[in-house]
Design an enzyme around this catalytic site. Structure first.
Site, PDB file in Angstrom:
ATOM      1  CD  GLU A  64      -2.054   1.388   2.960  1.00  0.00           C
ATOM      2  OE1 GLU A  64      -1.964   0.415   3.732  1.00  0.00           O
ATOM      3  OE2 GLU A  64      -2.377   2.525   3.335  1.00  0.00           O
TER       4      GLU A  64
ATOM      5  CG  ASP B 256       0.011   6.887  -0.977  1.00  0.00           C
ATOM      6  OD1 ASP B 256      -1.146   7.306  -1.103  1.00  0.00           O
ATOM      7  OD2 ASP B 256       0.960   7.587  -0.593  1.00  0.00           O
TER       8      ASP B 256
ATOM      9  CG  ASP C 285      -5.660   1.352   3.345  1.00  0.00           C
ATOM     10  OD1 ASP C 285      -5.602   2.513   2.898  1.00  0.00           O
ATOM     11  OD2 ASP C 285      -5.757   1.083   4.555  1.00  0.00           O
TER      12      ASP C 285
ATOM     13  CD  GLU D 193      -3.494   4.277  -1.481  1.00  0.00           C
ATOM     14  OE1 GLU D 193      -3.525   5.479  -1.761  1.00  0.00           O
ATOM     15  OE2 GLU D 193      -3.186   3.858  -0.340  1.00  0.00           O
TER      16      GLU D 193
END
Lengths: 237, 237
Positions: free
Chosen positions: B50, B54, B121, B124
Site C-alpha cells: 500500500e 500510494d 488501501d 493502492e
C-alpha cells in the site's frame, strides 16, 4: 546564451540522460521571477514540472525503500521517506550537479542567489522533465545514476536509515497506537530501590514491564519491546 | 481456496493485467487482522504494498493532470490531485472491481465487512503489486485501463475539475499570498448606495476594487480577477 547551452550539455552528461525536447529542460530552470521580468511571451516557469517531479521522486524513493528495507513496516518506510525527500537533501544533490549556476532568476532573486528551496524545486523539475521527455521508468534509471554518483562523490549511502530520529521507538509506538486506536500509550513507573519499575499499557491492557535505573531509558526499551514483539496485535479496538 | 483463486483470475481480467508472481497479488489482499489470527508463518500483510502503491498512484495522477490541465498552475493541480486521490474516490474504484469480496480479514473485521478505508488501501496495494511485478510504466498503463472502464461504467470523467471547492478563488488567492509573502489578502469594503465598494490589498499594495450588491460575491470576484491577471506579480517581498 552560449554559456547556458554549454551548461545544459554538461548537465546532460552529468545525469547520463540526453533530452529529446530541450525546451523541457530549459523550462525546468526557469524561475517565476525570470518570466515576470524578462519575457513578454507566455514563457513557462518550472512550477508545473516541479509538481510532476515531486511525485516521480516520491515513487522512486518508495520503490527503493521497499526493496532495500525488506523487513521494515510501512510506518518506518514512510518516516525514512520523509527524511530523504526534503528540501535540504534534494538541494544537496542539486548542488552536486551545479544546478544553482543554471537557474534563470529575476534581478532581485539573482542578487541574492538561489535558495536551497529553489535548488530543490529545480531538481524536482528536472526529474519531472525527464519523465515527460521519456517515461517514469527512464526517470527512475536516471535517478539511479544521479544518486550513485552522489554517493561516490560524498562517500555516503543515500538510502541509509542510520538516523536515530527515524527509529525512535517511543515516537513510533505512539504513532502506531494513535493510528490504530486513537489513544496514547500509558507509562506507569514506581521506584524500586535504585531502579524504576516501568510498565506500558494501551487501551487499559498492560503490554510489558521492566526495570532500569533511568526511567526514560526504561520507556524507550518498553516501546522497542512492544514493537519488536508485535504486542499491539493483542489489543482489540 | 478455489473460490479465492477464481476471484483473482476474474480480477486480473478486469484490470487487464496478468501477474507473473501471484504471491504479490495475494499479499495485496491480506489484511493485518488475517495474518494475526490465521497464520503462524510470517505471512505478509498489504501495508508495505500500500505504501508503494500510494506513491505510484500519486505520480500517475500527477502526470495525467499535468497533461489534461495544460493551462493550470501548480497550486491548482495539487488541489485537483488531493480531490482525486482520497479514500472515497479510491474505494469507489475498488468497489467497481469488487475488491471488497476478496479481502482476507480476521474474524472481527470479517463480521463488520471491509471499510472504505480498507478497500482504498487494498486498491493502492494492488497498484503497488503491479509496479513490483512489472514496472511503473506498466502500472500506469493498467491504471489507464482501470480508470477507462470506471468512466464507461459510471458515465463520468474521472479527471474532472468541475468541483467548485477546488477552484474557490478566495481560498486560492489566500494560499498564494501565504505561500509567497506569508500574509493574508486584506479586503476593505464601504457601503456605496445599495452596493458595496470592495478593494483587496496584499502587503499594503491595492490590487483592484469593484462594486457588487453582495460583499461576499465582490470578494470572490476580486480574488478571481487578481489570479487571472497575475496581479500578485507586481508585489515585491
Amino acid at each position: 546564451m552560449f554559456k547556458a547551452q554549454d551548461s545544459l550539455i554538461t548537465l546532460q552528461k552529468n545525469i547520463n540522460y540526453t533530452f529529446k525536447n530541450l525546451d523541457l529542460l530549459f523550462q525546468a530552470f526557469t524561475h517565476r521571477s525570470f518570466v515576470h521580468e524578462y519575457t513578454r511571451e507566455k514563457l513557462r516557469n518550472y512550477e508545473r514540472l516541479e509538481f510532476l517531479g515531486d511525485s516521480v521522486l516520491g515513487s522512486y524513493v518508495a520503490l527503493k525503500l521497499y526493496s532495500i528495507f525488506d523487513e521494515e513496516k510501512e510506518g518506518v518506510l514512510s518516516k525514512i521517506k520523509s527524511s530523504l525527500v526534503n528540501e535540504t537533501k534534494l538541494a544537496s544533490i542539486g548542488k552536486g550537479l551545479e544546478l544553482q549556476s543554471m537557474i534563470l532568476l529575476g534581478k532581485g532573486e539573482l542578487a541574492l542567489g538561489p535558495t536551497d528551496s529553489v535548488i530543490s524545486d529545480v531538481f524536482e523539475a528536472v526529474i519531472g522533465a525527464i519523465s515527460l521527455d521519456a517515461s517514469n521508468d527512464v526517470a527512475f534509471k536516471t535517478l539511479d545514476y544521479i544518486i550513485g554518483e552522489f554517493e561516490k562523490k560524498n562517500e555516503i549511502t543515500f538510502f541509509d536509515a542510520n538516523n536515530a530520529s527515524v527509529f525512535d521507538p517511543k515516537t513510533t509506538l505512539q504513532e502506531e497506537t494513535m493510528r490504530r486506536f486513537k489513544v496514547l500509550p500509558e507509562y506507569l513507573s514506581s521506584k524500586n530501590g535504585e531502579e524504576f519499575l516501568v510498565s506500558v499499557s494501551v487501551c487499559g491492557v498492560k503490554l510489558h514491564e521492566l526495570t532500569n535505573i533511568s526511567k526514560k531509558r526504561a520507556m524507550k526499551e518498553l516501546a522497542k519491546y512492544c514493537l519488536e514483539n508485535n504486542l499491539l496485535e493483542q489489543i482489540k479496538n
